[in-house]
Design an enzyme around this catalytic site. Structure first.
Site, PDB file in Angstrom:
ATOM      1  N   TYR A  14     -15.056  10.392  13.535  1.00 44.82           N
ATOM      2  CA  TYR A  14     -14.857  10.415  12.086  1.00 44.82           C
ATOM      3  C   TYR A  14     -15.475  11.641  11.417  1.00 44.82           C
ATOM      4  CZ  TYR A  14     -13.609   5.608  13.030  1.00 44.82           C
ATOM      5  OH  TYR A  14     -13.014   4.487  13.535  1.00 44.82           O
ATOM      6  N   HIS A  19     -12.688  10.529   4.632  1.00 42.28           N
ATOM      7  CA  HIS A  19     -13.465   9.333   4.303  1.00 42.28           C
ATOM      8  C   HIS A  19     -14.968   9.572   4.477  1.00 42.28           C
ATOM      9  CE1 HIS A  19     -12.812   5.407   2.810  1.00 42.28           C
ATOM     10  NE2 HIS A  19     -12.894   4.716   3.920  1.00 42.28           N
ATOM     11  N   TYR A  64     -20.434   1.560   9.441  1.00 48.75           N
ATOM     12  CA  TYR A  64     -19.042   1.815   9.082  1.00 48.75           C
ATOM     13  C   TYR A  64     -18.861   1.528   7.602  1.00 48.75           C
ATOM     14  CZ  TYR A  64     -18.049   2.580  13.960  1.00 48.75           C
ATOM     15  OH  TYR A  64     -18.073   3.085  15.227  1.00 48.75           O
ATOM     16  N   ASN A  66     -16.917  -0.104   5.574  1.00 48.28           N
ATOM     17  CA  ASN A  66     -16.703  -1.416   4.951  1.00 48.28           C
ATOM     18  C   ASN A  66     -17.947  -2.281   4.888  1.00 48.28           C
ATOM     19  OD1 ASN A  66     -14.112  -0.491   4.812  1.00 48.28           O
ATOM     20  ND2 ASN A  66     -13.248  -1.972   6.225  1.00 48.28           N
ATOM     21  N   ASP A  91     -16.103   9.191  -1.487  1.00 47.22           N
ATOM     22  CA  ASP A  91     -14.793   9.809  -1.661  1.00 47.22           C
ATOM     23  C   ASP A  91     -14.010   8.985  -2.686  1.00 47.22           C
ATOM     24  OD1 ASP A  91     -12.637   8.058   0.330  1.00 47.22           O
ATOM     25  OD2 ASP A  91     -14.777   7.810   0.651  1.00 47.22           O
ATOM     26  N   ASN A 112     -13.643   0.179  -0.287  1.00 45.51           N
ATOM     27  CA  ASN A 112     -14.308  -0.894   0.455  1.00 45.51           C
ATOM     28  C   ASN A 112     -15.804  -0.686   0.625  1.00 45.51           C
ATOM     29  OD1 ASN A 112     -12.017  -2.493   0.744  1.00 45.51           O
ATOM     30  ND2 ASN A 112     -11.378  -1.407   2.587  1.00 45.51           N
TER      31      ASN A 112
END
Length: 185
Positions: A14, A19, A64, A66, A91, A112
């Protein structure tokens, strides 16, 4: 005491994706100030520093996106940090690439990570530094947020990260959300 946290997803997969804009903005600030996230606790990478007489915790949740609230709430609860002394760098797909907006509270806007923070803190009254990543035109949201910026987009993001340095410094120095909104929005 202040808590400044960037949102993103952990891991090489990532790294540098849209994100992870929050991680990138925070990393930029840390690099410019010769600081490193040298502690691994509270489901995040963090450091505590004294800047101009203010204790400041910098955090990148490793839960992560969420579940970002889990890490942030652990730090806020352990160090007894009031939500008004938290700045979340995120973001935002509803703004053009590189555009900045400060918010003192509000809804999640469908993000989220912000939903998780609101649920774990039990409030929406924390500061947000939103950096635009634009809504995708011809691809899915998931595909869009999990890809890197192209060269032209990265130039816009680099300018946003430079402005973010000033915002973070102003936040640390005690400037309130109204001041930040008036100056940077």
């Amino acid at each position: 005491m202040k808590l400044i946290t960037g949102l993103g997803n952990p891991g090489q997969k990532y790294d540098r994706t849209k994100h992870n804009t929050g991680f990138m903005a925070l990393d930029n600030y840390l690099d410019k100030n010769n600081l490193t996230l040298n502690k691994d606790k509270f489901d995040g990478l963090w450091t505590k520093e004294k800047i101009n007489g203010e204790d400041v915790i910098f955090l990148e949740p490793q839960t992560y996106m969420n579940d970002s609230g889990k890490s942030i709430a652990q730090v806020a609860n352990f160090f007894k940090i009031d939500p008004k002394d938290i700045l979340v760098i995120q973001d935002d797909m509803d703004m053009p690439i590189g555009k900045i907006r400060i918010r003192a509270n509000g809804k999640s806007g469908g993000h989220n990570g912000i939903k998780s923070i609101m649920a774990c803190l039990g409030t929406n009254n924390f500061n947000r530094l939103k950096i635009g990543i634009k809504h995708p035109e011809n691809e899915t949201v998931v595909s869009w947020v999990l890809t890197p910026f192209n060269a032209d987009q990265q130039k816009l993001m680099d300018a946003a990260f430079t402005t973010s340095e000033d915002i973070i410094d102003d936040f640390i120095s005690g400037k309130d959300a109204q001041y930040l909104m008036n100056r940077y929005n």
